[in-house]
Enzyme design. Structure first.
Site, short mmCIF file in Angstrom:
data_model
loop_
_atom_site.label_atom_id
_atom_site.label_comp_id
_atom_site.label_asym_id
_atom_site.label_seq_id
_atom_site.Cartn_x
_atom_site.Cartn_y
_atom_site.Cartn_z
N CYS A 104 3.02 31.13 -18.01
CA CYS A 104 4.38 31.62 -17.81
C CYS A 104 5.35 30.51 -17.42
CB CYS A 104 4.41 32.72 -16.75
SG CYS A 104 3.32 34.10 -17.15
N PHE A 243 -13.23 42.38 -2.22
CA PHE A 243 -14.13 42.77 -1.13
C PHE A 243 -13.79 44.16 -0.59
CE2 PHE A 243 -14.36 38.08 -0.93
CZ PHE A 243 -15.72 37.93 -1.11
N ARG A 245 -14.79 47.45 0.29
CA ARG A 245 -16.03 48.17 0.58
C ARG A 245 -15.85 48.96 1.86
NH1 ARG A 245 -19.99 42.88 -0.21
NH2 ARG A 245 -19.25 42.33 -2.30
N ARG A 248 -12.83 48.41 4.38
CA ARG A 248 -12.39 47.02 4.48
C ARG A 248 -11.97 46.53 3.10
NH1 ARG A 248 -16.67 43.68 5.39
NH2 ARG A 248 -18.09 45.30 4.71
#
Length: 261
Positions: A104, A243, A245, A248
């Site tokens: 870009c 992450f 899960r 979190r």
């Protein structure tokens, strides 16, 4: 076609070894022809194969709109798919043509193939979701995919909007998951500009580019992103969450799309 098969295995625990069987995922080759020209052979899970073929052609620019796909014929006994569509004589060459240039117009990241440079643009969506929504999407795959729980051998993903899970897919290949989702959305007539994609695996630059080609502004993954993926996400204005899960997650780019509820 069977999605999994049982194989004999010796299982060791400490110094104890026992004979048993283990459930393993199936893998098949799928060859796709576009206007009678062989385009690609993909190794994949034997499900949503028509959607996989359509999604691949969408991400590589062979098809862009519903009216550009004329017909599809699938031969399951041979794992061959023939698709007729609007002629695009240069697309196959562009698939592998190296193209090193700033993303870009900036210097943080580069496109490596000409198709990527031609088919992506920044996502200016005003979509916002809550943290609760993000947790729900991320945990859906873990809670609703018995094949993963049985084999541990597949990636999975889904498309959602306003808290509703609209589409899901799984495959042995990370890239195939996104192509299956793209093909399913195309067949359903979904415009993905205000949707969320959630995914079980790692976010590489290639995965990020597939999301950009789908025009999806928010990507949620259970695993980690790479630095190149995040640089591309900044340039292409895609919110990346990793992450994710349980309760979190990490918000890496464009956090203004995530409402702290």
């Amino acid at each position: 076609m069977e999605e999994s098969k049982r194989f004999p295995v010796l299982k060791a625990q400490g110094h104890t070894v026992t004979e048993t069987t283990d459930l393993v995922v199936s893998e098949v080759p799928l060859t796709v022809y576009f206007n009678d020209e062989e385009i690609v052979t993909m190794l994949c899970s034997p499900a949503q194969l028509e959607e996989l073929a359509i999604g691949f052609l969408l991400t590589e620019g062979f098809i862009k709109k519903q009216e550009e796909l004329y017909s599809l014929r699938y031969a399951p006994e041979e794992n061959l798919i023939w698709i007729e569509g609007k002629a695009r004589p240069l697309q196959k060459e562009l698939m592998s043509k190296r193209f090193l240039s700033a993303c870009c117009g900036k210097s943080r990241a580069s496109f490596y193939f000409a198709n990527d440079a031609r088919l992506v643009k920044p996502q200016n969506s005003s979509l916002q979701i809550t943290l609760t929504e993000a947790y729900t999407y991320a945990n859906h795959l873990q809670e609703h995919l018995p094949l993963f729980q049985a084999t541990g051998g597949i990636h999975s993903g889904g498309i959602a909007r306003n808290g509703e899970i609209l589409l899901t897919s799984y495959d042995i290949g990370r890239h195939n998951v996104f192509d299956k989702l793209f093909g399913s959305a195309f067949r359903a007539g979904l415009d993905l500009e205000n949707h969320v994609i959630f995914f079980s695996g790692r976010i590489s630059s290639e995965i990020l580019l597939k999301v950009a080609k789908m025009k999806v502004p928010i990507l949620i993954a259970r695993s980690a992103p790479t630095d190149l993926a995040l640089n591309l996400a900044r340039d292409l204005k895609i919110t990346v969450i990793g992450f994710a899960r349980g309760d979190r997650l990490n918000i890496y780019t464009f956090p203004e799309r995530i409402l702290i509820d």
